[in-house]
Design a protein around this motif. Structure first.
Motif, PDB file in Angstrom:
ATOM      1  N   VAL A  41       0.799  -1.194   0.122  1.00 20.19           N
ATOM      2  CA  VAL A  41       0.149  -0.024   0.279  1.00 20.19           C
ATOM      3  C   VAL A  41       0.739   1.041  -0.140  1.00 20.19           C
ATOM      4  O   VAL A  41       0.311   2.711  -1.042  1.00 20.19           O
ATOM      5  CB  VAL A  41      -1.246   0.194   0.804  1.00 20.19           C
ATOM      6  CG1 VAL A  41      -1.759   1.762   1.000  1.00 20.19           C
ATOM      7  CG2 VAL A  41      -1.693  -0.912   1.341  1.00 20.19           C
TER       8      VAL A  41
ATOM      9  N   ARG B 225       2.091   1.425  -3.439  1.00 21.18           N
ATOM     10  CA  ARG B 225       1.736   2.145  -4.625  1.00 21.18           C
ATOM     11  C   ARG B 225       0.829   3.577  -4.207  1.00 21.18           C
ATOM     12  O   ARG B 225       1.179   4.637  -4.882  1.00 21.18           O
ATOM     13  CB  ARG B 225       0.350   1.773  -3.957  1.00 21.18           C
ATOM     14  CG  ARG B 225      -0.952   1.960  -5.094  1.00 21.18           C
ATOM     15  CD  ARG B 225      -1.774   0.832  -5.070  1.00 21.18           C
ATOM     16  NE  ARG B 225      -2.918   0.845  -4.158  1.00 21.18           N
ATOM     17  CZ  ARG B 225      -3.295  -0.021  -3.304  1.00 21.18           C
ATOM     18  NH1 ARG B 225      -2.006  -1.236  -3.202  1.00 21.18           N
ATOM     19  NH2 ARG B 225      -3.557  -0.334  -1.939  1.00 21.18           N
TER      20      ARG B 225
ATOM     21  N   LEU C 298      -3.332   7.507   2.398  1.00 20.83           N
ATOM     22  CA  LEU C 298      -3.550   6.847   3.385  1.00 20.83           C
ATOM     23  C   LEU C 298      -3.871   6.561   5.282  1.00 20.83           C
ATOM     24  O   LEU C 298      -4.063   8.522   5.300  1.00 20.83           O
ATOM     25  CB  LEU C 298      -2.320   6.846   4.209  1.00 20.83           C
ATOM     26  CG  LEU C 298      -1.196   6.037   2.510  1.00 20.83           C
ATOM     27  CD1 LEU C 298       0.505   5.825   3.472  1.00 20.83           C
ATOM     28  CD2 LEU C 298      -1.145   4.622   2.172  1.00 20.83           C
TER      29      LEU C 298
ATOM     30  N   PRO D 239      -7.900   0.298   5.450  1.00 23.57           N
ATOM     31  CA  PRO D 239      -8.331  -0.253   4.149  1.00 23.57           C
ATOM     32  C   PRO D 239      -9.519   0.866   3.910  1.00 23.57           C
ATOM     33  O   PRO D 239     -10.562   1.979   3.708  1.00 23.57           O
ATOM     34  CB  PRO D 239      -9.758  -1.129   4.075  1.00 23.57           C
ATOM     35  CG  PRO D 239      -9.315  -2.260   5.546  1.00 23.57           C
ATOM     36  CD  PRO D 239      -8.706  -0.891   6.254  1.00 23.57           C
ATOM     37  N   GLU D 240      -9.378   1.076   2.614  1.00 18.76           N
ATOM     38  CA  GLU D 240      -9.811   2.641   1.092  1.00 18.76           C
ATOM     39  C   GLU D 240     -10.697   2.707   1.120  1.00 18.76           C
ATOM     40  O   GLU D 240     -12.316   3.355   1.222  1.00 18.76           O
ATOM     41  CB  GLU D 240      -9.195   2.605   0.143  1.00 18.76           C
ATOM     42  CG  GLU D 240      -8.044   2.968   0.545  1.00 18.76           C
ATOM     43  CD  GLU D 240      -7.164   3.065  -1.200  1.00 18.76           C
ATOM     44  OE1 GLU D 240      -8.015   2.759  -2.262  1.00 18.76           O
ATOM     45  OE2 GLU D 240      -6.012   2.970  -1.433  1.00 18.76           O
TER      46      GLU D 240
END
Length: 362
Positions: free
Chosen positions: A148, A151, A268, A333-334
């Protein structure tokens, strides 16, 4: 009293026979004075602070004596109804609970007020509330936070230390790192320690050299095998050769940032699992402590935090990278519904942050 100039104060009395406790000191709303005998505990000091900050609502046991002994509560208090099997709460615990209540806005629903003013008639049962959605599980260093992070910050992929860190995580619970034929260190990722005969400055210099990193080989170990390898290598000195893995990781990764500029490709949601060990870290600043306070309670948007500090966005991104790589933070988590970043603690809100620190102490 001339020096205090009508200000509230806590007086620390070192001499038990000095007579301070017997003096008629002011106790008005504008000037509360509390005398605490030394040596004193953090609970006594907290009780004195609460007495100064809120003398009106402080319970009698704390208001009249900022000491750990428990006074008899007034008849109308909840403590007076305590059953014989349930011991009364100590004064420092009541002070903590009071500090927590004071930090919350006092809002009473209109329905509750109407019920309280009624003549004892039974209030209608409240409508069933929908089940609370469980909090999303955070993604930590060993459960997917690195992909993550890469990215969002693809610039980190080319950092040699980042590549080595991915290899260390892929090796399992523990690993032995070799430079040519010599052992550089033994690391147990599961337990969070590194054992090495090299001091931190030398280790930083070696691991920041690309030619040295190219020569490194890794040998996977179990946690038991790692303990055995350290004992065989260092013997009775093994406890002196161990370093906290999170501290080492923070200091090594911090060497990137004087020349590295980060450009996020996304956001984030950060939440700290624990506060970084700021007392052992050299590469920290005041903003790191502020950001840690903001992320200690609830997940915070990194982009929203960066907007709070115009011109210092790189420091916010640096904090996100270092806390994730050191294992102090998790990403959420997004797809979970998260609130926007809360403002950092103001003068009126810092009491909640101190309460958080005191919770960790007690």
């Amino acid at each position: 009293m001339q020096f205090l100039a009508a200000r509230p104060a806590i007086l620390l009395s070192r001499d038990p026979d000095s007579g301070w406790t017997g003096q008629p000191l002011p106790s008005g709303p504008a000037q509360q004075i509390v005398v605490v005998k030394t040596p004193y505990s953090s609970a006594q000091l907290l009780a004195g602070l609460v007495q100064i900050l809120d003398p009106e609502h402080l319970s009698a046991a704390v208001k009249h004596d900022a000491s750990p002994r428990v006074s008899t509560p007034p008849p109308h208090s909840a403590a007076a109804q305590t059953t014989p099997e349930t011991p009364p709460l100590p004064a420092w615990r009541r002070a903590l609970e009071l500090a927590e209540r004071l930090s919350q806005p006092a809002a009473v629903p209109a329905e509750s007020a109407a019920t309280a003013r009624s003549n004892g008639a039974a209030a209608p049962a409240p409508a069933a509330r929908p089940a609370a959605k469980p909090a999303p599980r955070g993604i930590g260093l060993r459960t997917g936070a690195v992909p993550v992070l890469l990215r969002v910050f693809p610039e980190l992929r080319t950092q040699p230390l980042m590549i080595l860190g991915e290899r260390l995580l892929a090796a399992g619970d523990a690993v032995m790192l070799h430079f040519n034929t010599s052992v550089a260190f033994v690391a147990c990722v599961q337990q969070g320690w590194v054992a090495t005969g090299l001091r931190l400055p030398m280790l930083q210099k070696m691991l920041s050299t690309p030619t040295v990193l190219d020569q490194i080989t890794l040998q996977s170990l179990s946690s038991t095998e790692a303990e055995k390898a350290v004992h065989e290598r260092f013997g009775v000195l093994e406890h002196r050769m161990r370093l906290p893995l999170d501290t080492l990781t923070w200091e090594l990764a911090a060497t990137w940032f004087p020349a590295l500029k980060l450009h996020p490709h996304g956001d984030l949601q950060l939440r700290l699992k624990r506060l970084p060990n700021f007392t052992r870290l050299g590469a920290v600043g005041p903003l790191d402590v502020q950001l840690a306070a903001a992320c200690a309670r609830t997940p915070q948007s990194m982009i929203a935090l960066a907007r709070l500090f115009p011109g210092r966005e790189q420091e916010v991104y640096r904090f996100a990278v270092l806390t994730l790589l050191s294992g102090a933070a998790q990403v959420t988590p997004e797809d979970s519904a998260l609130p926007a970043a809360a403002p950092l603690p103001s003068d009126a809100q810092r009491r909640g942050f101190f309460k958080f620190l005191l919770d960790r102490l007690f």
